[in-house]
Design an enzyme around this catalytic site. Structure first.
Site: not given
Ligand code: SF4
Length: 348
Positions: A93, A215, A335
């Site tokens: 995606e 992250s 997210c």
């Protein structure tokens, strides 16, 4: 034997391939331009290229059919999610995010992901397969078509860990930024990693001028190990050490991402802990609320007031921060929510 897809080649690789066929010079740039600016979907679509050259190319190389694309639009904020199904059935995606004046494409590097972060729908799927450079570039092209204008930025924050498919992601970046192709500036591309230390260091030493996002998720080692199992291999100290190396080498700020989970990592003490770890790194911090998804078991999103208090501690210490407003949550485009419409096995 399967023929290599010619759209996976950077211009340099295409040049090597064409030189081996006895071709040279402007013909190479012309073919690259057809593939990556004009979006030719077959050798026959290259109008004006000599039939003999098209025949030579098609005898050695293939061009996979364009992926099927389905589209979802958020009723909340207009965010668009595109679901790609590639020739072999693999899915991925992309998300188009519209800000006041800019439009950004969040694209995938893998179908699924092997990292298994416990808060992430993609991680819940496991790794299906790496995406090829052409499949990454196809997402960019589809996002641009959908946006109806030039994209302002591209972020590798979709499905997958880009640094675990780095060779293909790097080729895709070289194709996207090539001035004979899409000519998209590398400075507008951000690659986000959960902390694959050797590749952060490799990027720091490379000629690429893309931006790095890391992250962190949380600043506590024990929590991080539970949320991101990859921490067993790459502990926070090493991840932040590599990020510091990148910032020092490139003179660019690293974007650290911190995810708020209710009752887990959202107190002023957690903010101080984060501060202590990153205060000597040239950086900016994105504060992101956890977005619920079926993989997330008992995790809950953080509280906005607590997040603001947390943010103030960082800002007072001179750290640039952004408290991110998530978009597209009604279409599972925020997210950590990307699962390509696939069923996520229940966490144990
Ligand atoms: S957060 Fe990123 S690295 Fe972790 S499982 Fe999800 S896609 Fe993979």
């Amino acid at each position: 034997m399967t023929k290599p897809d010619i759209r996976d080649f950077t211009r340099q690789e295409l040049a090597r391939a064409m030189v081996s066929l006895g071709e040279k010079g402007s013909r190479i740039d012309r073919i690259f331009n057809f593939l990556h600016r004009k979006g030719a979907e077959s050798f026959d679509a290259m109008a004006g290229v000599q039939e003999e050259l098209k025949a030579k190319l098609s005898s050695r190389y293939s061009m996979a059919p364009a992926p099927a694309v389905e589209k979802l639009v958020s009723k909340l904020d207009g965010t668009i999610k595109l679901l790609f199904t590639f020739q072999d059935g693999a899915k991925a995606e992309s998300v188009l995010l519209f800000n006041k004046k800019t439009v950004s494409a969040c694209i995938s590097s893998q179908s699924g992901c092997a990292c298994g972060c416990t808060f992430c729908a993609t991680g819940g799927l496991g790794l299906k397969r790496d995406l090829k450079p052409s499949e990454i570039v196809a997402q960019f092209a589809a996002c641009r078509r959908e946006a109806g204008r030039a994209l302002d930025s591209v972020v590798f924050m979709g499905m997958g860990e880009p640094f675990m498919n780095w060779a293909n992601v790097k080729s895709a970046i070289l194709i996207l930024s090539d001035n004979k192709g899409y000519n998209f500036p590398q400075s507008g591309i951000t690659v986000s990693t959960v902390g694959v230390v050797p590749v952060i260091r490799e990027l720091a030493d490379s000629h690429l001028t893309i931006r790095l996002a890391v992250s962190l998720i949380t600043a506590d080692d024990k929590q991080r190990l539970e949320l991101a199992p990859v921490s067993a291999k790459y502990p926070l100290r090493e991840v932040i050490g590599a990020a510091r190396y990148y910032a020092d080498r490139t003179k660019k700020a690293v974007l650290f991402e911190y995810i708020f989970f209710d009752g887990l990592n959202d107190t002023p003490q957690h903010a101080e802990k984060l501060l202590a770890r990153i205060k000597d790194v040239k950086c900016k911090v994105n504060l992101i609320m956890y977005n619920p998804n079926p993989a997330g078991n008992n995790l809950k999103p953080g509280n906005i007031e607590k997040a603001k208090e947390f943010q103030k501690i960082l800002v007072d210490a001179g750290i640039r921060t952004h408290l991110r407003r998530e978009k597209g949550s009604d279409i599972a485009a925020a997210c950590g929510q990307l699962a390509a419409g696939l069923e996520i096995p229940k966490p144990a």
